[in-house]
Motif scaffolding. Structure first.
Motif: not given
Ligand SMILES: [Zn+2]
Length: 130
Positions: A61-63, A70-75
């Motif tokens: 997840i990039r958007v 504040d955590q992006a990008p994350y899986a």
């Protein structure tokens, strides 16, 4: 219905991973069900969710929604636990290129997000590679 009241109502399930199991066909449900959709049985008994499983699908997840900005990008992955229950959640503590379909992960409780200026901390499960 506001987010905080929904959150508080779900706390017991989120913290203890309460699930239940159909006594007739042994299917495990999370969140718990009143009637087994598989066999229509109404005799479901409390069960503890398996604490580990394997990744069956994931995406980066990039958007993100604003709570997670504040955590992006994350899986985020779909994990099939050892009891057959499928859960969606963040996969953390690893590089994205380390995540593989079939990878073993375990459930851990982590801060999910902080609710803006109200400062409410939402906790829930995340997946960590075993
Ligand atoms: Zn059943």
């Amino acid at each position: 219905m506001s987010t905080p009241s929904r959150y508080w109502r779900e706390i017991p399930q989120r913290y203890r991973l309460e699930a239940n199991k159909c006594e007739s066909c042994d299917t495990v449900y999370f969140p718990p069900r009143l009637i087994c959709p598989e066999c229509q049985n109404r005799e479901l008994i409390p069960a503890k969710l398996a604490e580990a499983g394997k990744v069956i699908s994931y995406t980066i997840i990039r958007v993100p929604p604003h709570q997670f900005s504040d955590q992006a990008p994350y899986a985020v992955g779909i994990v099939e636990l050892d009891d057959g229950v499928k859960l969606t959640g963040q996969i953390v503590d690893c590089d994205f290129d380390e995540i593989k379909i079939g990878q073993r992960v375990k459930i851990e409780f982590r801060k999910i997000f902080e609710e803006g200026e109200s400062g409410i901390l939402c906790y829930g499960y995340k997946f960590v590679p075993e």
